[in-house]
Design a protein around this motif. Structure first.
Motif, short mmCIF file in Angstrom:
data_model
loop_
_atom_site.label_atom_id
_atom_site.label_comp_id
_atom_site.label_asym_id
_atom_site.label_seq_id
_atom_site.Cartn_x
_atom_site.Cartn_y
_atom_site.Cartn_z
N ARG A 12 0.40 -1.33 0.31
CA ARG A 12 -0.23 0.15 -0.02
C ARG A 12 0.63 1.44 0.06
O ARG A 12 0.39 2.48 -0.15
CB ARG A 12 -0.91 -0.57 1.29
N TRP A 13 2.49 0.85 0.19
CA TRP A 13 2.77 2.50 0.58
C TRP A 13 3.18 3.33 -1.03
O TRP A 13 3.20 2.09 -2.07
CB TRP A 13 4.17 1.53 1.17
N TYR A 14 3.38 4.16 -1.12
CA TYR A 14 3.07 4.87 -2.50
C TYR A 14 4.99 4.37 -2.97
O TYR A 14 5.22 4.63 -4.20
CB TYR A 14 3.22 6.10 -2.15
N SER A 15 5.90 3.87 -1.36
CA SER A 15 7.56 4.38 -2.22
C SER A 15 7.71 3.04 -2.98
O SER A 15 8.14 2.94 -4.01
CB SER A 15 8.14 4.51 -0.67
N MET A 19 8.68 2.75 -7.03
CA MET A 19 9.73 1.90 -7.18
C MET A 19 9.39 -0.01 -8.36
O MET A 19 10.01 0.11 -8.95
CB MET A 19 10.61 0.85 -5.68
N THR A 20 8.09 -0.57 -7.72
CA THR A 20 7.79 -1.35 -8.49
C THR A 20 7.33 -0.45 -9.69
O THR A 20 7.72 -1.38 -10.38
CB THR A 20 6.55 -2.03 -8.15
N ILE A 21 7.06 0.38 -10.13
CA ILE A 21 6.63 0.52 -11.97
C ILE A 21 7.94 1.27 -12.04
O ILE A 21 8.12 0.96 -13.64
CB ILE A 21 6.31 2.02 -11.58
N ALA A 22 8.74 1.89 -11.50
CA ALA A 22 10.57 1.76 -12.27
C ALA A 22 10.98 0.98 -12.38
O ALA A 22 11.26 0.16 -13.42
CB ALA A 22 11.15 2.29 -11.36
N ALA A 23 10.66 -0.26 -11.96
CA ALA A 23 11.22 -1.34 -12.39
C ALA A 23 10.76 -2.13 -13.54
O ALA A 23 11.20 -3.07 -14.45
CB ALA A 23 11.13 -2.01 -10.96
N ALA A 28 10.08 -3.28 -19.18
CA ALA A 28 9.57 -3.68 -20.18
C ALA A 28 10.12 -2.70 -21.20
O ALA A 28 10.08 -3.58 -23.03
CB ALA A 28 8.42 -2.55 -20.30
N TRP A 29 10.98 -2.08 -20.84
CA TRP A 29 11.94 -1.73 -22.14
C TRP A 29 13.40 -2.75 -22.41
O TRP A 29 13.27 -1.88 -23.68
CB TRP A 29 12.74 -0.51 -21.62
N LEU A 30 13.61 -3.41 -21.55
CA LEU A 30 14.45 -4.73 -22.30
C LEU A 30 13.72 -5.69 -23.00
O LEU A 30 14.37 -6.27 -24.24
CB LEU A 30 15.18 -5.55 -21.26
N ALA A 48 12.11 8.71 -16.83
CA ALA A 48 10.51 8.33 -16.22
C ALA A 48 11.06 7.90 -14.76
O ALA A 48 10.63 7.63 -14.24
CB ALA A 48 9.96 8.06 -16.79
N THR A 49 12.10 7.15 -15.29
CA THR A 49 12.59 5.62 -14.21
C THR A 49 13.49 7.14 -12.90
O THR A 49 12.87 6.46 -11.89
CB THR A 49 13.46 4.57 -14.92
N GLY A 50 14.45 7.60 -13.62
CA GLY A 50 13.90 8.89 -12.58
C GLY A 50 13.52 8.86 -11.64
O GLY A 50 13.46 9.20 -10.04
N ALA A 51 12.30 10.21 -11.96
CA ALA A 51 10.75 10.69 -11.31
C ALA A 51 10.70 10.01 -9.70
O ALA A 51 10.43 9.75 -8.83
CB ALA A 51 10.41 11.53 -12.39
N LEU A 52 10.61 8.34 -10.93
CA LEU A 52 9.74 7.20 -10.30
C LEU A 52 10.71 7.14 -8.99
O LEU A 52 10.02 7.66 -7.66
CB LEU A 52 9.31 6.26 -10.92
N LEU A 53 11.68 7.27 -8.99
CA LEU A 53 12.55 7.00 -8.36
C LEU A 53 12.78 7.26 -7.17
O LEU A 53 12.70 7.19 -5.63
CB LEU A 53 13.92 5.82 -8.73
N LEU A 54 12.91 8.87 -7.39
CA LEU A 54 12.68 9.98 -6.61
C LEU A 54 11.87 10.29 -5.52
O LEU A 54 12.11 10.29 -5.14
CB LEU A 54 13.67 11.41 -7.23
N SER A 55 10.90 9.85 -6.48
CA SER A 55 9.14 9.74 -5.89
C SER A 55 9.22 8.81 -4.96
O SER A 55 8.32 9.63 -4.07
CB SER A 55 8.13 10.23 -6.70
#
Length: 69
Positions: A12-15, A19-23, A28-30, A48-55
């Protein structure tokens, strides 16, 4: 090393979600075929990946509630 008290509710944690979406974006890119990779610039995927990890880091520092329920 110990788990946090409410580790069962971690999904439930946004964090964790960020990080799951970033992964997932990186996975998907690979998996994309080369002709589709040309449609999206590398910098956009990295941004996009960097922004998600930072958030996700920011989300981990913010109280997300649910401690003593």
């Amino acid at each position: 090393m110990k788990l946090v008290k409410d580790a069962k509710r971690a999904w439930r944690w946004y964090s964790l979600q960020a990080m799951t979406i970033a992964a997932a974006i990186q996975g998907a890119w690979l998996a994309l075929p080369p002709d589709m990779l040309k449609a999206v610039p590398d910098w956009a995927v990295q941004a996009a990946t960097g922004a998600l990890l930072l958030s996700g880091i920011v989300g981990r520092l913010i109280d997300q509630g649910g401690g003593d329920e």
